[in-house]
Design a protein around this motif. Structure first.
Motif, PDB file in Angstrom:
ATOM      1  N   MET A 163       0.837  -1.195   0.000  1.00 43.22           N
ATOM      2  CA  MET A 163       0.000   0.000   0.000  1.00 43.22           C
ATOM      3  C   MET A 163       0.872   1.244   0.000  1.00 43.22           C
ATOM      4  O   MET A 163       1.986   1.237   0.500  1.00 43.22           O
ATOM      5  CB  MET A 163      -0.886   0.028   1.249  1.00 43.22           C
ATOM      6  CG  MET A 163      -1.971  -0.999   1.252  1.00 43.22           C
ATOM      7  SD  MET A 163      -3.493  -0.264   0.682  1.00 43.22           S
ATOM      8  CE  MET A 163      -4.531  -1.673   0.693  1.00 43.22           C
ATOM      9  N   GLY A 164       0.318   2.308  -0.534  1.00 37.96           N
ATOM     10  CA  GLY A 164       1.038   3.564  -0.620  1.00 37.96           C
ATOM     11  C   GLY A 164       1.139   4.288   0.710  1.00 37.96           C
ATOM     12  O   GLY A 164       0.601   3.853   1.726  1.00 37.96           O
ATOM     13  N   LYS A 165       1.827   5.398   0.669  1.00 35.48           N
ATOM     14  CA  LYS A 165       2.060   6.218   1.857  1.00 35.48           C
ATOM     15  C   LYS A 165       1.070   7.363   1.929  1.00 35.48           C
ATOM     16  O   LYS A 165       0.575   7.826   0.901  1.00 35.48           O
ATOM     17  CB  LYS A 165       3.470   6.788   1.818  1.00 35.48           C
ATOM     18  CG  LYS A 165       4.548   5.738   1.867  1.00 35.48           C
ATOM     19  CD  LYS A 165       5.903   6.400   1.765  1.00 35.48           C
ATOM     20  CE  LYS A 165       6.997   5.359   1.777  1.00 35.48           C
ATOM     21  NZ  LYS A 165       8.319   5.976   1.631  1.00 35.48           N
ATOM     22  N   LEU A 166       0.830   7.837   3.141  1.00 32.44           N
ATOM     23  CA  LEU A 166       0.027   9.036   3.359  1.00 32.44           C
ATOM     24  C   LEU A 166       0.964  10.233   3.384  1.00 32.44           C
ATOM     25  O   LEU A 166       1.898  10.281   4.184  1.00 32.44           O
ATOM     26  CB  LEU A 166      -0.733   8.960   4.683  1.00 32.44           C
ATOM     27  CG  LEU A 166      -2.200   8.552   4.584  1.00 32.44           C
ATOM     28  CD1 LEU A 166      -2.314   7.115   4.173  1.00 32.44           C
ATOM     29  CD2 LEU A 166      -2.906   8.814   5.875  1.00 32.44           C
ATOM     30  N   LEU A 167       0.707  11.200   2.496  1.00 34.69           N
ATOM     31  CA  LEU A 167       1.523  12.404   2.354  1.00 34.69           C
ATOM     32  C   LEU A 167       0.640  13.624   2.572  1.00 34.69           C
ATOM     33  O   LEU A 167      -0.340  13.818   1.847  1.00 34.69           O
ATOM     34  CB  LEU A 167       2.128  12.457   0.945  1.00 34.69           C
ATOM     35  CG  LEU A 167       2.784  13.768   0.534  1.00 34.69           C
ATOM     36  CD1 LEU A 167       4.078  14.000   1.317  1.00 34.69           C
ATOM     37  CD2 LEU A 167       3.058  13.781  -0.959  1.00 34.69           C
ATOM     38  N   TYR A 168       0.997  14.431   3.561  1.00 35.15           N
ATOM     39  CA  TYR A 168       0.319  15.711   3.772  1.00 35.15           C
ATOM     40  C   TYR A 168       1.055  16.732   2.924  1.00 35.15           C
ATOM     41  O   TYR A 168       2.227  17.004   3.158  1.00 35.15           O
ATOM     42  CB  TYR A 168       0.370  16.072   5.251  1.00 35.15           C
ATOM     43  CG  TYR A 168      -0.236  17.404   5.644  1.00 35.15           C
ATOM     44  CD1 TYR A 168      -1.280  17.993   4.952  1.00 35.15           C
ATOM     45  CD2 TYR A 168       0.221  18.058   6.787  1.00 35.15           C
ATOM     46  CE1 TYR A 168      -1.835  19.194   5.352  1.00 35.15           C
ATOM     47  CE2 TYR A 168      -0.333  19.259   7.207  1.00 35.15           C
ATOM     48  CZ  TYR A 168      -1.358  19.824   6.492  1.00 35.15           C
ATOM     49  OH  TYR A 168      -1.916  21.012   6.901  1.00 35.15           O
ATOM     50  N   SER A 169       0.389  17.260   1.911  1.00 33.12           N
ATOM     51  CA  SER A 169       1.010  18.260   1.048  1.00 33.12           C
ATOM     52  C   SER A 169       0.208  19.551   1.112  1.00 33.12           C
ATOM     53  O   SER A 169      -1.017  19.528   1.079  1.00 33.12           O
ATOM     54  CB  SER A 169       1.099  17.744  -0.393  1.00 33.12           C
ATOM     55  OG  SER A 169      -0.170  17.406  -0.903  1.00 33.12           O
ATOM     56  N   ALA A 170       0.941  20.661   1.234  1.00 29.61           N
ATOM     57  CA  ALA A 170       0.265  21.952   1.361  1.00 29.61           C
ATOM     58  C   ALA A 170       1.209  23.079   0.980  1.00 29.61           C
ATOM     59  O   ALA A 170       2.421  22.960   1.112  1.00 29.61           O
ATOM     60  CB  ALA A 170      -0.211  22.156   2.798  1.00 29.61           C
ATOM     61  N   ALA A 171       0.630  24.174   0.531  1.00 26.11           N
ATOM     62  CA  ALA A 171       1.359  25.434   0.408  1.00 26.11           C
ATOM     63  C   ALA A 171       1.162  26.165   1.729  1.00 26.11           C
ATOM     64  O   ALA A 171       0.067  26.142   2.304  1.00 26.11           O
ATOM     65  CB  ALA A 171       0.833  26.261  -0.755  1.00 26.11           C
ATOM     66  N   MET A 172       2.236  26.781   2.225  1.00 24.72           N
ATOM     67  CA  MET A 172       2.182  27.427   3.534  1.00 24.72           C
ATOM     68  C   MET A 172       2.936  28.749   3.485  1.00 24.72           C
ATOM     69  O   MET A 172       4.032  28.824   2.928  1.00 24.72           O
ATOM     70  CB  MET A 172       2.828  26.507   4.576  1.00 24.72           C
ATOM     71  CG  MET A 172       2.916  27.100   5.961  1.00 24.72           C
ATOM     72  SD  MET A 172       3.867  26.049   7.091  1.00 24.72           S
ATOM     73  CE  MET A 172       5.539  26.485   6.618  1.00 24.72           C
ATOM     74  N   SER A 173       2.366  29.774   4.085  1.00 25.50           N
ATOM     75  CA  SER A 173       3.073  31.045   4.214  1.00 25.50           C
ATOM     76  C   SER A 173       4.259  30.850   5.161  1.00 25.50           C
ATOM     77  O   SER A 173       4.288  29.898   5.953  1.00 25.50           O
ATOM     78  CB  SER A 173       2.137  32.128   4.754  1.00 25.50           C
ATOM     79  OG  SER A 173       1.723  31.818   6.071  1.00 25.50           O
ATOM     80  N   LEU A 174       5.213  31.741   5.098  1.00 22.09           N
ATOM     81  CA  LEU A 174       6.399  31.617   5.938  1.00 22.09           C
ATOM     82  C   LEU A 174       6.051  31.633   7.426  1.00 22.09           C
ATOM     83  O   LEU A 174       6.752  31.023   8.235  1.00 22.09           O
ATOM     84  CB  LEU A 174       7.398  32.730   5.613  1.00 22.09           C
ATOM     85  CG  LEU A 174       8.732  32.654   6.322  1.00 22.09           C
ATOM     86  CD1 LEU A 174       9.442  31.341   6.005  1.00 22.09           C
ATOM     87  CD2 LEU A 174       9.605  33.838   5.939  1.00 22.09           C
ATOM     88  N   ASP A 175       4.941  32.261   7.792  1.00 23.42           N
ATOM     89  CA  ASP A 175       4.540  32.281   9.199  1.00 23.42           C
ATOM     90  C   ASP A 175       3.593  31.140   9.565  1.00 23.42           C
ATOM     91  O   ASP A 175       2.972  31.149  10.619  1.00 23.42           O
ATOM     92  CB  ASP A 175       3.960  33.639   9.605  1.00 23.42           C
ATOM     93  CG  ASP A 175       2.836  34.141   8.723  1.00 23.42           C
ATOM     94  OD1 ASP A 175       2.599  33.571   7.642  1.00 23.42           O
ATOM     95  OD2 ASP A 175       2.197  35.138   9.107  1.00 23.42           O
ATOM     96  N   GLY A 176       3.485  30.123   8.712  1.00 14.75           N
ATOM     97  CA  GLY A 176       2.829  28.884   9.091  1.00 14.75           C
ATOM     98  C   GLY A 176       1.372  28.692   8.747  1.00 14.75           C
ATOM     99  O   GLY A 176       0.736  27.781   9.262  1.00 14.75           O
ATOM    100  N   PHE A 177       0.815  29.514   7.848  1.00  9.01           N
ATOM    101  CA  PHE A 177      -0.605  29.407   7.521  1.00  9.01           C
ATOM    102  C   PHE A 177      -0.817  28.803   6.130  1.00  9.01           C
ATOM    103  O   PHE A 177      -0.171  29.206   5.165  1.00  9.01           O
ATOM    104  CB  PHE A 177      -1.279  30.774   7.588  1.00  9.01           C
ATOM    105  CG  PHE A 177      -1.227  31.387   8.957  1.00  9.01           C
ATOM    106  CD1 PHE A 177      -2.093  30.958   9.949  1.00  9.01           C
ATOM    107  CD2 PHE A 177      -0.292  32.362   9.263  1.00  9.01           C
ATOM    108  CE1 PHE A 177      -2.042  31.503  11.227  1.00  9.01           C
ATOM    109  CE2 PHE A 177      -0.237  32.917  10.534  1.00  9.01           C
ATOM    110  CZ  PHE A 177      -1.109  32.488  11.524  1.00  9.01           C
ATOM    111  N   ILE A 178      -1.750  27.843   6.040  1.00  2.00           N
ATOM    112  CA  ILE A 178      -2.079  27.243   4.743  1.00  2.00           C
ATOM    113  C   ILE A 178      -3.299  27.910   4.115  1.00  2.00           C
ATOM    114  O   ILE A 178      -3.561  27.735   2.935  1.00  2.00           O
ATOM    115  CB  ILE A 178      -2.287  25.719   4.844  1.00  2.00           C
ATOM    116  CG1 ILE A 178      -3.449  25.360   5.764  1.00  2.00           C
ATOM    117  CG2 ILE A 178      -0.998  25.047   5.284  1.00  2.00           C
ATOM    118  CD1 ILE A 178      -3.827  23.880   5.731  1.00  2.00           C
ATOM    119  N   ALA A 179      -4.043  28.646   4.898  1.00  2.00           N
ATOM    120  CA  ALA A 179      -5.183  29.432   4.419  1.00  2.00           C
ATOM    121  C   ALA A 179      -5.262  30.685   5.272  1.00  2.00           C
ATOM    122  O   ALA A 179      -4.840  30.679   6.430  1.00  2.00           O
ATOM    123  CB  ALA A 179      -6.489  28.648   4.529  1.00  2.00           C
ATOM    124  N   GLY A 180      -5.781  31.733   4.691  1.00  2.00           N
ATOM    125  CA  GLY A 180      -5.953  32.971   5.430  1.00  2.00           C
ATOM    126  C   GLY A 180      -7.181  32.900   6.322  1.00  2.00           C
ATOM    127  O   GLY A 180      -7.833  31.851   6.449  1.00  2.00           O
TER     128      GLY A 180
END
Length: 180
Positions: free
Chosen positions: A1-18
């Motif tokens: 089975m494959g792996k679980l990967l958390y992928s996200a774009a993140m601001s330098l101060d740690g936010f993935i959404a405003g």
């Protein structure tokens, strides 16, 4: 089975959404990213949080609105929610608990990655010891507020091993293995 990967774009101060889940901040940073482009064919399924599924879209008002990875990927999606919609959504399976969602997504993905989308689902996967890797793309921006990449007040430290660091004009990509 494959792996679980958390992928996200993140601001330098740690936010993935405003604030309020606003994803419009990403619009100026979308573009070619060889790390992500190379990943897309290796993703076999998505495990998506309800807020992410129903939330804002960085591709809003474009031809790729509502499409994962800006339309570069298609396949089975599993949305973790306690409130499935009355009307079916093509290609989307709604699951009521983390265990069955992960199992279904892994089965659908085969030997490929299950890409985890959404901070709360990623946190749950980490707490359950199910998350294997984390890929964070960091564009040069500070948001100041919003949805954090990982938020667990009073939580335990999560140790990571760096697998790679790559740079593109609009982001730095950090790829880690979750150590257990």
């Amino acid at each position: 089975m494959g792996k679980l990967l958390y992928s996200a774009a993140m601001s330098l101060d740690g936010f993935i959404a405003g604030p309020g889940g606003d994803m419009s901040w990403m619009t100026g940073y979308l573009g070619p990213n060889p790390t992500v482009d190379d990943l897309v064919p290796d993703v076999g399924a998505l495990l998506v949080g309800n807020r992410t599924f129903r939330g804002d879209d960085p591709y809003k008002d474009t031809e790729h609105e509502g499409e994962a990875f800006g339309g570069a990927w298609s396949g089975p999606q599993f949305v973790l929610t306690h409130h499935a919609p009355d009307t079916p959504v093509p290609g989307v399976t709604f699951v009521g608990d983390l265990g069955s969602g992960v199992a279904a997504a892994k089965e659908a993905a085969g030997d490929k990655y299950v890409s985890v989308l959404g901070a709360d689902v990623a946190r749950q996967c980490l707490e359950a010891g199910l998350l294997d890797e984390v890929l964070v793309c960091i564009p040069p921006v500070l948001l100041g507020d919003g949805v954090r990449l990982f938020d667990h007040p009073g939580g335990a430290q999560v140790k990571l091993e760096r697998l790679s660091v790559t740079h593109v004009p609009h982001a730095t990509n950090l790829w880690f293995r979750v150590l257990r």
